[in-house]
Scaffold this motif. Sequence first.
Motif, PDB file in Angstrom:
ATOM      1  N   ASP A 119       0.123   4.469  -2.184  1.00 13.63           N
ATOM      2  CA  ASP A 119       0.783   5.752  -1.930  1.00 13.63           C
ATOM      3  C   ASP A 119       2.155   5.650  -2.598  1.00 13.63           C
ATOM      4  N   MET A 161      -7.142   7.434   2.281  1.00 13.71           N
ATOM      5  CA  MET A 161      -7.076   6.248   1.433  1.00 13.71           C
ATOM      6  C   MET A 161      -7.556   4.987   2.139  1.00 13.71           C
ATOM      7  N   THR A 208      -3.013  10.632   3.042  1.00  9.88           N
ATOM      8  CA  THR A 208      -2.800   9.187   3.250  1.00  9.88           C
ATOM      9  C   THR A 208      -3.924   8.579   4.094  1.00  9.88           C
ATOM     10  N   PRO A 231      -5.277   0.595  -2.104  1.00  7.14           N
ATOM     11  CA  PRO A 231      -4.709   1.881  -2.509  1.00  7.14           C
ATOM     12  C   PRO A 231      -3.182   1.813  -2.611  1.00  7.14           C
ATOM     13  N   ARG A 255       0.829  -1.215   0.000  1.00  6.52           N
ATOM     14  CA  ARG A 255       0.000   0.000   0.000  1.00  6.52           C
ATOM     15  C   ARG A 255       0.859   1.259   0.000  1.00  6.52           C
ATOM     16  N   ASN A 266     -10.641  11.084  -2.142  1.00  7.68           N
ATOM     17  CA  ASN A 266     -10.698   9.686  -1.701  1.00  7.68           C
ATOM     18  C   ASN A 266      -9.771   8.870  -2.603  1.00  7.68           C
ATOM     19  N   PRO A 267      -8.457   9.050  -2.458  1.00  9.27           N
ATOM     20  CA  PRO A 267      -7.510   8.493  -3.435  1.00  9.27           C
ATOM     21  C   PRO A 267      -7.426   6.973  -3.415  1.00  9.27           C
ATOM     22  N   SER A 268      -7.355   6.399  -4.607  1.00 12.46           N
ATOM     23  CA  SER A 268      -6.983   4.991  -4.731  1.00 12.46           C
ATOM     24  C   SER A 268      -5.517   4.899  -5.156  1.00 12.46           C
ATOM     25  N   ARG A 289     -10.244   2.534   0.746  1.00  5.72           N
ATOM     26  CA  ARG A 289     -10.011   1.860  -0.527  1.00  5.72           C
ATOM     27  C   ARG A 289      -9.534   0.421  -0.309  1.00  5.72           C
TER      28      ARG A 289
END
Length: 562
Positions: A232, A224, A221, A230, A103, A199-201, A227
């Motif tokens: 990073d 995330m 971070t 996800p 991740r 809402n980052p993937s 998800r």
Amino acid sequence: MAVEPLDHSVSRYALSVVEGETVAGDLVRMACERHLLDLETAGDRGWRFDPERASQVIKFASLLTHQKGPDAGKPIKLQPWQKFRHGSVYGWVNEETGLRRFRSTYHQVGKKNGKTTDTASPMLYSVCMDGEGSAEAYCAATTRDQAKILFNGIGENVKKSPLLRRMFGATRQEIVAKIGGGGVIKALSRDSGAIDGANPSFLARDEMHRWTDRELAETLTESMIARAQPIDWVITTAGHDIGGLCGETRQYAEQVLRGAVADDRFFAYVAEPPPDADPLDPRAWLMGNPNLGISKPVEAVKEAAERAVAIAGQMPNFRRFHLNLWTETADTWIGRDVWDYGEAVAPLDITQFRGLKAWVGLDLSETTDTTALAVAVPVGSLIYLFAYTFIPSGKGGHSAFIKRAQREKKEYVGWAKEGWLEVHHGAAINTGEIIARMKWVREFFDLQEVAFDAWGSAEVRKALDDMRFPLLEHRQGFQSMSQPMRKVEEAVAENRIRHGGNPVLGWQVGNVAPVYDDAMNVKPSKKRSQGRIDAAVASIMAVGRATRGETAKKIQRGAGAV
């Protein structure tokens, strides 16, 4: 035909590093050892390496094309070190769920190793091939402009690739996937006002060493968590504050690779030589630059190394940009000991230069700042520099000047008595005296050009223009300042500059903090410099114009610039 994990290109690279066939630093070797060991033991912890998943992301990169240089328009071909990283991040999965293992990822490589392309491929892949509903990928940075650099690079790749245009639609604001659930890529920064709703993937944090906003990093971070798988993706060059936000991640990466911390969800690839590496050793260059000889010319690194050895003040930048090693101090340009080396400080008799061709750099101020005038006179291979620096005393005359010296630089008083610093009584620079000095310069020398910073005093510029001085507007950006700064560096490295030991100029040269763009162009930064640099800037312009070996076109009123 299925490929066995140990036969996959990811594992083949790891073996070549461990067996010494591929030159790499200790931490890259440890990353490779970790992969090979995990092939034997990670199953006990619920992980497996899926060669097919790894190959998918590697093959996807071939849909992208080179944007610049001799290979522009040709498909991207990932190098073994890139296949190792991409394949590792996407190939390791949970045995039961099939979701990705890693991740958090940290990738540290030297400048000009193809980081933008390196990030574009997995980011595009993630928003259309992951099976993540409403995938969101962000090019994140502390400022909008910085975030746009990576975003625009990805957008250009989409627009110039026929295949990618079928898969994505790119606008100035977003890149939308036409397949795989309609994922989107955007630029994101603190000043964009969209942080809380993200809402980052996939989160790309380019040049993380520049980040100082801990709250921004943690907000992104933490967002995330919901998800399923996800990523990073932190990719950076080494910085100069190992105690900062990026430095902490770099230290954590080393702990994981050395086995001091067990973290199966963290992937790290840190390309750097030993801290005591010889800067002239090509093996050390390779350790910090796995793409050396491909996207980064070997000759350019060799020249930078030789220059850094000759000019001690440039060594921190060389270690960071080209060896990819963290430094403990902020960037410097030319150290005082190098500037004053040997015959550079020998006294000058200006009367011997009457009538010789001369180029002037003029850094003008509007009010309380120092103003500087530098005259460069090339004679054979040598460049003679005569620098004149002017400063207002402030309201209150001499007593005000004494207070200013105590506040800014106590040496002002001694320099003024010795004639190195000229004090203008009052709150601002006396423009009449600057104009008079310029008239003297034209009478004494065979004046070729006067390069000036357009942001300075309009009154002086107009007066000189009215008197038909050969003015040339010299902008202060990367394009205009990089070549002149390189010329000064070369002349100093070869001990070809003679400045007569001018202490004001030497002090200001030592104050210069250089900043670099992605193409390694350089300019002086007044904001980051530790003290005034007007005389240094004037000298850079003067030497840059003098070393061109030609007289540029004289500008007319309202026209002409470099």
